[in-house]
Structures are given as C-alpha cells and as structure tokens.
Design a protein around this motif. Structure first.
Motif, short mmCIF file in Angstrom:
data_model
loop_
_atom_site.label_atom_id
_atom_site.label_comp_id
_atom_site.label_asym_id
_atom_site.label_seq_id
_atom_site.Cartn_x
_atom_site.Cartn_y
_atom_site.Cartn_z
N ILE A 85 0.97 -1.34 0.11
CA ILE A 85 -0.01 0.09 0.16
C ILE A 85 1.20 1.34 -0.05
O ILE A 85 1.92 1.38 0.70
CB ILE A 85 -0.84 0.06 1.21
N THR A 86 0.65 2.20 -0.83
CA THR A 86 1.33 3.47 -0.85
C THR A 86 0.33 4.49 -1.03
O THR A 86 -0.76 4.38 -1.50
CB THR A 86 2.40 3.17 -1.91
N LEU A 87 0.83 5.95 -0.69
CA LEU A 87 0.01 6.89 -1.03
C LEU A 87 0.35 7.25 -2.51
O LEU A 87 0.91 7.66 -3.11
CB LEU A 87 0.47 7.96 -0.05
N SER A 88 -1.25 7.53 -3.20
CA SER A 88 -1.06 7.75 -4.54
C SER A 88 -1.19 9.61 -4.52
O SER A 88 -1.94 10.00 -4.03
CB SER A 88 -2.49 7.77 -5.36
N PRO A 89 -0.06 10.08 -5.21
CA PRO A 89 0.19 11.54 -5.31
C PRO A 89 -1.19 12.14 -6.15
O PRO A 89 -1.59 13.18 -6.10
CB PRO A 89 1.45 11.67 -6.01
#
Lengths: 478, 478, 478, 478
Positions: free
Chosen positions: A60-64
């Motif tokens: 999981i990662t933050l979508s810019p």
C-alpha cells in the motif's frame, strides 16, 4: 470506494456480466465456476495480502494523484522505490499463490500509458493524457484490476496489419463517431480477463503509416457489449472443474481469447488513435514493464518449486543426496538471476518527461531472456528432485477407494515420520507446478517471444562505445 | 599527500624495493620491466581515470574519515551509493583496460576489515578496529593501492591448517613478540602484488579452535623484509617481454606467488590474531565483496570482447550475418546478467554494526556463478565471431619482413575500406582477450572456487520459508 | 618404400627444403626448430604408434590399390570398417599426444578426392580420377603425410571469389599452360604444413559459374617453388623455443599461413579445374570427413584432460570432493558424445559410385556442433578441477633458482605422498591443454565455422517426412 | 500362433481379465476404455507396423530359438545387427505414434534375462536359464507383449530394502512353496501394464546379503490373481475420456502403479531367487538396454516435434524467420545426438557368455544423460516455434458452438492458404507433445534417475588409462 478487501473484490467481479464461453458453453456465473474461481482467487490474493499487517508497507502506498492510500497495482511508478516495489510485490505474491496472480498486466498498461499518452499529447496537442488520468483515478479510487489486451491474433505473421487478407487480424477502428470509436479484432492469451474490471488495450507491434486504424489504445469494462471471452483449454483444467487432484488447492490460471465483435469505446476512454509512430513506443514500454513484472513473479514461483523439491526430498529420504542438493542450488541460482536482473533494472530506472519512472530496458530484458530458457530448466530440476510420481500419481479417489485405498497408502509411504497424505499432496502440487500449461508456457511467450527480448537488448545497448574501447586497446585510430 | 596522479602513483611504486623473481631471476627494477609495467599501467588507470573530468563524480568521493576527497578504491562503503559505485567503477575501468586492473582486492579487504575488526572488538574488547582505522587513514591520505593476501597454498586440501604435515601450508604466526608477530607461509595468485603499496592479509577459510595461530589478519608494505614475490608464468607473458605481438597495447595482468619467509608485523598493523571464529566471517565478507567487484569488472571486460567481435565483423564483411548477431546478443546477455545481479546485490545492501555497508550475499554469488561459467562462453562466442586467425596470426615481425611482409598484408586484407593493419591489430587484441591465462582463469577461480559460490547461496537463502509456502499450497498442515 | 618408421618419417621431412618463415625470420632447418619439431613429433606419432604391437591391427591395413600394407592415413575408406577405424585411430592418437597430430586433413582430402574425381570424370569424361589414383599410389607406397589446403583467406566475406576487389583472395588459376597450370592465392590455418610431404588443395566453398578459375584442386610437394609457409603465432609458442615450461613435454601444434606465389602445378597433379558445380561437393565431403576426424581426435584430447583433472585431484587431496567428481563426469559425457555421434556416422556410412565409403553427414555434423561448444566447456571444467595454478604457476627456472627454489618446492607441495615435482608438471600440462591457442581454437573453427555445421544438418535431414508424421497424428489430411 | 495382426493383438488383450482401477473406480473393459485404448493402440502399432511392407525387413526377423519369424520385440539380440535394429525400430515407431509405444520394456527384460539367468546358472548350477528359455519361446510363439516391473516404491530412500520399517516397500518373497513362491510389494510407473500379456519382474537395485528375499525375478500374466493395476493420473487424461481436444488423435500413454498383493509365481516362471549379488547385474543390464531403447524412441519423438514446429511455422507465416530456423536446428541436433550415441552403443556391442549381445554401456548412458536434459529443451524450443496457443487454445467445442464458432475460426486463421482447422489441429498436437506428463517425465526418470546414468558412465570408463596418458605427457614417471 477505497481499498477493497478480498471479499469486496470478489463481489465486485460477481457484479459484472461479461459474455464468456468455456468448452463450448456459455458461462454466466463467473465467480462460482471452480476453474475461473481458482484464477480469481489468485488475483484476490493481491487484495488479501495488501491487508496483511506484514505486507502493508510494501503493498500500500499513497497515490500523489488522488492523495489516498492505494494498492500498488493501480500505481504507475513515480520513483525508484515504486519500481523496486513492483518486483518485490510480485515475488512475494507468486511465492504465496504458486502461479500467476494475473493482476500485473493491468499495472504494466497503466505505467506505459502514463508515459506515452503524455508524449503523444506533447507532439500532437491531443488530450490522451487527460483521458488517461481520469481513467487512472477511477482505477485507484475503486481499487480495480485491469487486464492488458495486447497480443493480436496476427493471422499471417509475414504480413503487417493492413496487409492481411482479413483486415481484422489486428484489432482496429472500423468506425469513428462523434461520441467514440467502434473497434473490431481479437486479442489472444488474455490471462485473467474475467478476473478484471477493465480491459486496457494497446497495440501489439510497431505500425507503419498505412496501419493508422490499428494504432489504437483504450480501456473498457470487461463486460462491455460485443466483448466475448472464450476461455482456452489448459492441461489440467478438468481437475478444477472436477474438484479432484487439484494440486495447488487454492489457485490457478486461465487464459481467454478475447473477441472484440464491433465494440464501442467512448472518446474519454481512448488513449491513442492513429498516431502510428507511437505504437512502437507503447509496445516497447509495456513489454519492458511486463518483463520486469515477470522477473519478480517467476522468481517467486521458483521459490515455490524449490520448496516443493526440498520438501519432497525430506519426504523421500533423499535430503542428503549431494546431487539433488546441487540441483536445488541450480534452482536457487535461476530464481536469484531473474530477481537480480529485474531489481537492477528497477534501481537503474529513469524519470520520463511525464514524471513517471521507467526501468532500464536492457536489464529487464536480460532477466526475461533467462526466464524464457531457465524456467523450463527449473521445472525439470524440480521433477528430477521429486521423483517419477509427478507423472502418474494415482487419483485421490483411488486413495479413498475402500478396496485399494489402504494398499495405496501403504505403498506410497516415504519416510516413516511423514504422513503418507502429505507426500501425496506434495506430489500433486509438484505436478501442478510442472505440468500446468497456461502458466508454464507464459514463461516462454509472456511479454513477447524470446526473440523479441533478444532483439531489444541489441537495439538498446551502446554498440559504438564498445567498439571504440576495443579499437583503443588494439591501437587503432579510427 | 592526497590524490595521486598516474605518474605519482608509478613513481611511488618505483620507490619501493620489493624482493621479486621472475622466470628464475631476480627483478630489481619493477616499473620498467615491460611485463610488470603492463600490470602497473592497468592499476595506474584507476588513478588516471579518476582525474578525467567525465569520471570524477563517480571515482572521487569525500571520505568521512579524513574529510578529504579520496579515490573510491580506498573507501569502505558507508552507504548504498558507495556499494553501487563499486560496480560501476569496476565496469568502467575494465572496459577501459580490457583486463584486470588489480586494485579491487585491496578495497575488498578494507571493506571487510571495516566490518569485522569492529565485530571482534565488540566481543573481545580488542583494539583491532583502531589499528585498522589508522591504517585506513594512511591508505586514504596517500591514495595507496592495497593487495589482498587471501589464498593460502593449502597443501593437502583434505586436511585443515593445523592437520597438515608441513604446518606452514597456511600462513600462521610462528612467534608472538612484544612489538608484534612473526608470520610464515605463502599466498598464491597475488594479482598485482608488485603494483601495490600494501599487502593486506586475511585468512582463506573458516578455522577451528586448533587453528588459533592461523586466524590472523594484518597489513604490511609490499617491500617488507622476508616477503618474496615470485611472478608466475602466464600464457602470453613473453610477448610483453619481447615487445611484439602484444595485443592489448597498454595493459596486462600478472600474478605472483607471495612467500612470507618469517616476516615481522608490528602490533599496530595486526587486525586479528587468534579469534578463530571470526576467520569465517572475514573470508565470507571478503569473497562476497570480491565477487561483487568481479561482476562489474567482468561485464566491462565482456564489453570489450563485444566491441572486438563487432569490429572484426565490420572488418571481415560479416556484420550482417544473422547467426553472428545472435552470438553477439548472447555476449551482451552475459555481460548484463553479471552486471544486473551485482548491481542488485549492491542496492539491496545493508548497514553493519560498524556503520559500513555490506552487499546482499546471495545476489553477489549468483553473479559470480554466472561469471565462472559464462565468461568462458563469452570468449568462445567472440572467437566464433572473429574467425580462425585468433589462433595463428603471423607475427608483426612477419608483416615487417621485406620478403613476405607485403604478401601477408595483401592476403590478410578483409573489407576493402579497412586498412589491413587495423584488422591485424584487432585480431591480436582478440587473441589477448581470449587466450591470456592470468585473466581468463580468474573468471573461474577468482573470489573462491565455483563450488564455494554455490555453497554460499544455499547457506544464505531462507529454506524454511520456501518449504512452508509449498506446504500451504499443497494443503499440508505441518 | 613401404611403411616408414618414426625416424624415417622425420628424415624424409628433413630432406624437404620448403620456404618457411617464423616471427619475421626465414627458417631453414625445419625439423630441428624446437617449435616446429614438437608438431612434427605429433605427426611422427602416427608412424610410431602404427609400429607398436598393440596398435598394428588398427593402424595398418592392406591397400586394395597397391596390395601392400599401408598406414590408415593414406587409405580412403573402402568399407564401414575403414570409416570406423578412422575414428578409433584418431581417438587413440589424440589421447597419446594430447594435441592435434596434424595428419588427418591429408587423409580427409584423399577420401574426398577418391569420391569426387570419379564423379567429375563421369560427367565430363575428364581424367582427374586417374591423376588422383596415381597420386594416391605415390602417397601409399611412400607412406607420406598430406596437408589439406582448404581455407582461403577470403578477403571481404560478403563477396564471392570473383567479386573481390583483389582477385587473389581465393586461390585461383592465373595461367593455363600445356604442361600444367599456375596458381595464386593463400590458404590460412595450414596446421602441420611443414610436417607434410604434400599439400593437397581443395576449394573452400561452393562456386558460381563466374568463379571458374577458382574451382581447382591439385596436390604439390610442400617445398614446391613459390610456396611460402608463414608460421603463425600461438599463445605458448615461445615456451618451446625457449625450452622451458613446455607442459606437454613431447608434442605441440603450429599453423602456418600458406602463400601460393604463382606456383606451377603439372597436369598430372590436377584433380579439378573449372568444374564449378563440383566445388560444393568437394568442400561438403571434405568437411564432413574432417568433422568425423575431429570427433575421434577431440574425444581423445578430452580423455587427456580427464586424466589431468583426476590426477590433479589426487595430488591436491580433492579426489573425494563430490562436486569435482560431477565435473569429471561432465567431461566424460562430452568425450563420449563426440565419440558416439562420430562412430554412428561411420557405421551408418554408405558406398559411393567410386567404391569409396562416405559417412552419414548429419551424425558427423551433430558431433562437430558439440565439439564447437563443449570443448571449451571441458577445458573450463578441467581448470575448475585442477585449481588456480593453471593460470600462474612459477617457472621451472624459479624452482631451480638456488635462492627461492626450495621455498617454492615447499609451498607447492600438495598431498604428502606425491613428489612436488609431479604436481608442478601436471599443472604445466593442464596449462598447455587449456591455454594453447592453436589447438583450442580449432575446436571452434576447425572443419568450417560452427554455423556451417548447423546449416549442414538442416540441409541434410528429411524435413518432409517429419512434417507428414506430425500431420498424420494431428489428423490433418494434406 | 505366430505373428499377430494389430486386431489379433487387441483381441488378445481383450481376453485378459486384469484387476484394474482408474480414478477410484474398477475398470473391467480395458480395451474399450478410451484412455487405456489410446495406450493399447500405441502398442498395437508395433504389430501394425511390422505388417507393413516397407517395415518388414526391419521389424521381423527369424528367431534362432523357435526357427520362425518373430517380431523384434520378442527377440533378445544375438548379433550387432539386432542391437542396431532395436534403435531404428524404436525411432521409427516413435515417429509414427508421437509418444511412448510401451513395448520396449518387455524386450529390455528379455534381453537382460537372456544374459543374467545364464550367468547365475553358471555360478550356482540353478536352472533359471531353462525357465527363461521356455518363457521366451512362449513370448515368441505367441507374439506377446511383456511389461517390465522394475521400479519398487522404495519407501524411505535412505534405507535399503530390508532396513525399511514396512518390509514390503521393495517387492519380496514372503513364502517359498513347493510349487512356487508368493510375493508381495508394489512397482511404480508401470507404463502399459494393461496393454501387456506378461509382467516381467526384475529387482530395482543392487542388493546386500541381508536382502536375499528381495533378489527375485519372474514373469506372470498381467491378469494374475492378486495383481492390481491402479492407473495413475496424467496431465491430459480427461481429454481422452471426454473424447475432445485430444491432440494426438490416435495414441497416448498411461502408467499404473502395480500392487502385488500376495501373488503366487510357479517355479517355472522364476528367474532368480535369492542370488543377491546378481541383482545389481540385472538392473545394470536392464537399465542400459532401456536407455538404449529410449535413445531411439525419443529421437523419433523429437522428429515429431520438429515436424510440428515446422508445420506450425508454415501455418503461421514464420517459416523464413531465421531465429526459428536456428531453433529447429537445435531440435534436430538433439534428436541426432540421442540417436548417434545410441547407435554407437549398439554397433560397439559385445557378445556375452550366453550368446546374447550387450551394448556399450557408456555410450548408451551418454545418450540417456542428453535425453534427461535435452528433451525438456526440445519441448521448449517447439513451444517457442509454435507460439502461445500451445497454452490456451479454445476447445473444439468452442469452434463448434453456433454463437462463437465462426468468430473463432475467423480469428484463429494463420496463413491464408491453410484451412483454419489444420492450424487448430496442429496446435492441439503441439499441446499434447509438450504438456502430456506421462511421456514428458519419462524423459527425465525413465530408465533410472539422471544421477544413475551419470554414476554409470563414471564407473564404466577406464580411469587409469586416462590418468596414465596425462602423466606420460607431463613427464611424470609413476
């Protein structure tokens, strides 16, 4: 909206109503068909694993773009870390599912389009990138799975798209309307198309000027009208339908042929339409990304095969045979080679004008060339280490048969401390890992043919600098 | 003090007075002996290239220890970037010199000692790390070249150090004095020992309790009393002495056997003395670092071979032969595989307690396993692409002979537009690249034997996680 | 007349006065030049072994032509037994000399001409076969050694003989006289030309109609006026001249370039002159015979390498290392593969119209394809099994040096029971077997390039029968 | 009596009443079960082909024992010609059936017993050879098919037969009676046991003194009381049962596990009973013969695969792609290598004391080592040449479906002139050739494991002569 659980994913697939056929019959309930379900479960693992505490940081990662956490399978890489994560996620999932999880091709398309739509717009002032960005938001916000529609059926391979007798052998636009385009053709080897929400289409090869109508890219829901999924046969497909002797008890893979029987695509879902000189860029970017995905995935699959081989050696009483240990080392070496070259391709990635990162093509293709040759060898080594019952183990039904079941259990026993059932199960898994055609053959043909990977590395390296180094050492002034 | 130019380096080597023998005779002027000079020139290129504008950023970096710019060959890695730079610097130099530059082993020792002296001190409260740091400052401040003394002559390989009939078959301490220790033994394959300022000694294998006196590490100047360098023969060594038909017109490689004939080492230069359980750590760290060095270096050497093959194809009129192009692709693939696995090993490195970074061992060894097999194949492919004159080209002196010179030039001509002299020179380079034994055989035995690399990857991978993944998929509860 | 002893052979070579150059200087005394002598000794072994009681039955046979016992090296095969004997004789000699014995090419020419001169005469009513038979009698009656002149220097490989800018890049007739023809050109890689009594010339490739003057075959004494032998360099050539560190203490190989500087050939020695369509047949027959010779010879050379590896393992104390034993098995497997395919090619031979027997081309080429790849691998395996001193063993002169000799002997000792001198000698032999370029590179380029062998097997197999078998099983009616 | 037609053979199999199970159910009508029938048809081809005019000379020969013409599959070799015919017959049949014909193991047993029963009798004065000769007459007079029962299930591989916890893991005598013996145990991988009239049992390994009851050999009809055939699963087994998407429209292979549930064997059918030191000879002879059979058979199978690849290239429009042609050459090379080594093994055979001829073991095993590695590679190359539809071709039922059939036929078309049906059929055959587990895995494990073949060649070669050749050349006096 937001990240889906495994269950939510499966229900979202259930909600789709694609036109699907298998073995001559229409299939309406996709998710409850045991063969298709095994594939859907594999894709579901990409949702399931992302929820596991130990994987969250990686998956999981933050979508810019939407400023929300997203699953990496909807995120075009915006940095080296993202490129590297692609490889590591794929290895981890493949090790978990022991087959193809079928979600990588969608991401490979998203990553490609993030680069190329920008490049086309820059040259032509078109709005493909905007279309793409909207589509990407939709994918990210809903945590969707995309399926790459790349490989055309191709007809006579010695002829280009517009040279074919039947003009439909490559997918093309047959009508341009105000609200969109109508396309016709067929894409082969659409692994997991029924496990996907969206079909993302790219051209399969470089196009010449005369192939204008073939230079198209777009995305449509997998249950769009006119889209027909015909699930192909693979070697062990009846086992899942029959519910017996399955081998990998959770997961499998299936590959439909996808027919576009005059399908309408609205303009906002079109990402290229006639810019022939970019067809080549699309396919080169996509294949390179996909070859990178393979490097992670297939090293994870070899990990499973190593596990199966070592476990069978424990069960057979051959764990100390030095020649078998050498074979396991040969397997490890192959897994790490795929992985190493792919990781390097990622770490050596570069930023493209659009801001998306692209891998080092030569290294990614170096990995895929190994895959095309060495997966078959890894399988052979696993079979060698496991023994001949990979070929001809009696059925579970034989083991349950009251007349012969006990006899079989007696005679199939290996090392005394290991329950015979375990040995039987592990043989069955080895059979699945070795002899399931859909997955095995993608090692060879996935991401383009072996020759394509070779041609790529020759085209991409700097030939002149190597020649001039040799000339200098030889004392030749050019 | 500070960074040396190429000329300063050579003069600093000239200032040393080592005891050296070659072909049965004492050699006193090392730097002007044409055979040794060709090796010294190769090492000198690490100084020369560092001064080139286009390389400075890669070759020169600030040492946190002395707070001055240093050549990377005196810098133990203190971050991922340093690990990666090692590979890239090595590939670049190897492509420039077309052979072994002979300065990597010293750095591999420094990197190893930066980790292990710290670990020993931590356990035993010794002061080896302090000794080492002082030594490292000396190396950095004077931009010195170190030479690794690792491979003992070993006597009967079926016996351990202290089990040998002749106790000197592994280097050991024969006397412990107040001011230092006296050591005896011999180290084989000391590539470039006469091009080096310092000899840095590590044990060659794991040691048992009874091998206490063999578990030693230290550094001494290469012209220390009692140290005898005996330069070994290699296949083309007479060419350089003779000054004719040299092939690589600038560079070569030589490998002495180094005899420690009761050599005194002051305590401040001792980095381990009797801590047997750390011998294994030393050799594992060193070999892993050295295998990583090889991956960069040998991919650069294949780059040269690719250049030679492609140039010869131009000269012969075979540039369009598809089967030869396939062979060049096979060479490229091998170069990139070595490079990719090594780069990955670097990017996946980890920080050790001492602050020094260490590479991923499995990936570094995966690269070396390829080298041990595939360099020979790359050479074979180059010979195939170049043609039979790699074997038996007439001498330059034949080409200069008034009676036959013109006839030879007439008949050795290839493609019309290429001067025959160029073709001859390139064939001679190909001969050197293919048939020079010192460099060729290090592809196989450098950094430990091929078997050592294999054993390492088996020991380092996580066998249990692979087994448990297979069990889960087979439905086996442990 | 009749069979020669080894001594008679050497004296007969001494009696010849060829024009020879080496390293820029004229060589007048061929047989006493140590480098050339080592080659002559290898050829002499074909005479010496034939006299040994245990070999007589294999080496000597009755010639139906002169009705006298002859050495097999002057006998074109007139039955399956003769074809098989070729392979066995070559393996036996190669095992005895550990390098190329240099007499096979002459026999390969005789065997070829026995077939093709007959075929040409049949078509054109020429008298080449009569010329050949007389020449053959001369060879048999005097037990002579022939040398094949096949490989033209070729100039620009993308052009045919008559298309070259310099028309002399392929050997050709420049004048047709009443008493014979005058030829000009050069042949490369003439292994053993100075150890031979006769040079037998064949074309190197298929010829087109416009290449009429290039389609020539003939035989002339090796000291004919205008014939210039320029001995090429090979990697270890100075060792023999220097008389030190020779490795194989008896035998070696050398390869001149042979210049035909307007050489006259009398008609009775001409075997083809202008019949262009038979050029291809000549070269195909010759190469097939020569590839068959290689299969025997190189398996015998691997036998030596296996012996060297196993002996070094005894000397090093590694005889029980299972990984090294595996490597030796890999070497054995390669030797037997070359041998097996070649033997099969012989047993499956067929009678030609002339009565001479010809081998199965596909099987002979299958053997040669293995050689081109696997000899390099066998060498690599031998080096691996022997250890690093193959690369850099000190000189014998170092071992004799009063200051360091004893130290070196102390430290080079392996297993206690083996004299250090033996270990040193065996390392030196391994160096010679591995790193001598003339012999090593003939594994790749001898008998035509690797690609030539591949093209041949594709051309010779029955493609249609394989296709039709597949169609039948698939249920396809053509 | 006398030679059977194909039909007579099938009816003779129908007349047997074996105890057989498949997928948990008892099978009573063997010959009409479609899966078993496909195997029986393969064996039937050995009868059918023998009747074809063009094969008679090769397949039929006069038995010196019964002085009648017999099929070679009942004839132990009594000369070189017989050994060679074995290879050629097997290649021819395999090319005809495209899979294992399943009759070779019986002949391999007969050939073994003809040698070893004689040797035992000579030592012990037993009458096994007489028993065997009577049995052989029965086989020859009735043109019967035998099935080799060799591979015991083995339990814990680290323990010998009598060391197992369950003493039945190797087949053994549990009772010695006046009229015969009673045996218990199980044999695995009994290819074609239900297509055979007789089961011929040999031990699977060398036996120690304590394994006396395990050192047994005998023959019994395949429907003997207590004998239970449990047909194992293989990858494509449901296709034949289902009658759809079969690939090879005529032939297939199946492999039962055979349980000897206290089976009585009359003395006249016992060929060894307790002579432990001959167990090893039996298994070595059998495996060598069987490896020789494989060499012929599998080269014939590769012939089919070459045919499939070339035909698909015609159908796809890729016949001129040079990289695919190279791959086909790689396939040819592999076929010819197997064949060449096996032929050589046959031609180099020797007469045994019993009069039966035995092959050269080293060459036969050299062939099998290639098979174990190179068949997998040949399959990979075929898949590469054919394309991705080997993995996932839609079902014939899809092509017949009224809604999608025509669309599929449109899109699966290749080259215009080739009916789409042909292309589909050829893909299906390629799938069968590549992915059918029973046949594919026998390439690896048939005739013993790959390691067994390697150990054999090391044991059989003359190590000392190779060492002494190396010593002589190095100048070492032993």
């Amino acid at each position: 909206m937001g990240l889906k659980t495994k269950e939510q994913y499966i229900e979202s697939i259930r909600a789709l109503k694609p036109t699907a056929y298998m073995f001559g019959e229409r299939v309406t309930n996709i998710v409850d068909n045991p063969r298709l379900r095994a594939g859907i479960e594999a894709t579901a693992s990409t949702y399931e694993m992302a929820q596991m505490k130990e994987n969250k940081d990686l998956f999981i990662t933050l979508s810019p773009l939407i400023n929300e956490p997203v699953n990496r399978f909807t995120l075009p890489p915006s940095g080296i870390e993202d490129l590297v994560a692609r490889v590591k996620v794929n290895r981890k999932i493949a090790n978990y599912v022991g087959t193809c999880h079928q979600r990588c091709t969608g991401l490979d398309c998203l990553s490609t389009l993030a680069i190329v739509t920008y490049d086309i717009d820059k040259k032509y002032g078109t709005h493909y990138n905007k279309n793409f960005i909207e589509f990407l938001k939709h994918m990210q916000k809903n945590d969707l799975t995309g399926n790459a529609g790349v490989t055309d059926v191709k007809g006579d391979r010695s002829l280009g798209p517009s040279e074919q007798v039947d003009k439909d052998m490559y997918l093309h636009m047959i009508e341009r309307r105000d609200d969109g385009i109508v396309v016709r053709g067929a894409k082969a080897h659409q692994t997991g198309s029924l496990s996907s929400h969206e079909i993302i289409v790219l051209p399969t090869r470089a196009m010449s000027k005369s192939d204008k109508d073939y230079a198209i890219s777009f995305a449509i829901p997998s249950d769009t009208k006119g889209l027909i999924h015909v699930v192909g046969r693979s070697s062990l497909d009846m086992r899942e339908l029959d519910g017996c002797d399955i081998g990998n008890i959770y997961y499998s893979k299936y590959c439909p042929t996808l027919i576009f029987d005059d399908v309408f695509v609205p303009w906002e879902r079109v990402f290229m339409c006639g810019e022939t000189e970019f067809a080549s860029e699309m396919v080169v970017r996509f294949s390179s990304f996909h070859r990178q995905s393979h490097g992670g995935c297939k090293s994870g699959k070899i990990d499973c095969m190593i596990g199966a081989a070592l476990t069978m050696m424990d069960y057979n009483g051959t764990a100390k045979a030095s020649h078998l240990k050498q074979k396991v080392i040969d397997m490890i070496h192959r897994a790490e080679t795929l992985y190493g070259c792919c990781l390097a391709a990622s770490y050596e990635g570069k930023k493209e004008p659009s801001g998306t990162y692209f891998i080092d093509t030569v290294l990614a293709n170096a990995s895929k060339i190994h895959e095309g040759k060495e997966l078959a060898e890894a399988i052979r080594l696993m079979i060698d280490a496991c023994g001949g019952f990979v070929a001809d183990l009696p059925s579970d039904r034989d083991f349950q048969n009251p007349e012969i079941g006990e006899l079989l259990k007696k005679y199939l026993k290996g090392v005394e401390t290991i329950p015979v059932e375990n040995r039987i199960k592990m043989y069955r898994l080895a059979e699945k890992l070795a002899m399931e055609s859909a997955d095995t053959i993608s090692d060879i043909h996935g991401g383009g043919s072996p020759e394509a990977h070779r041609v790529t590395i020759f085209r991409e390296i700097d030939v002149e600098s190597k020649k001039s180094a040799a000339r200098r050492l030889a004392g030749i002034k050019k």
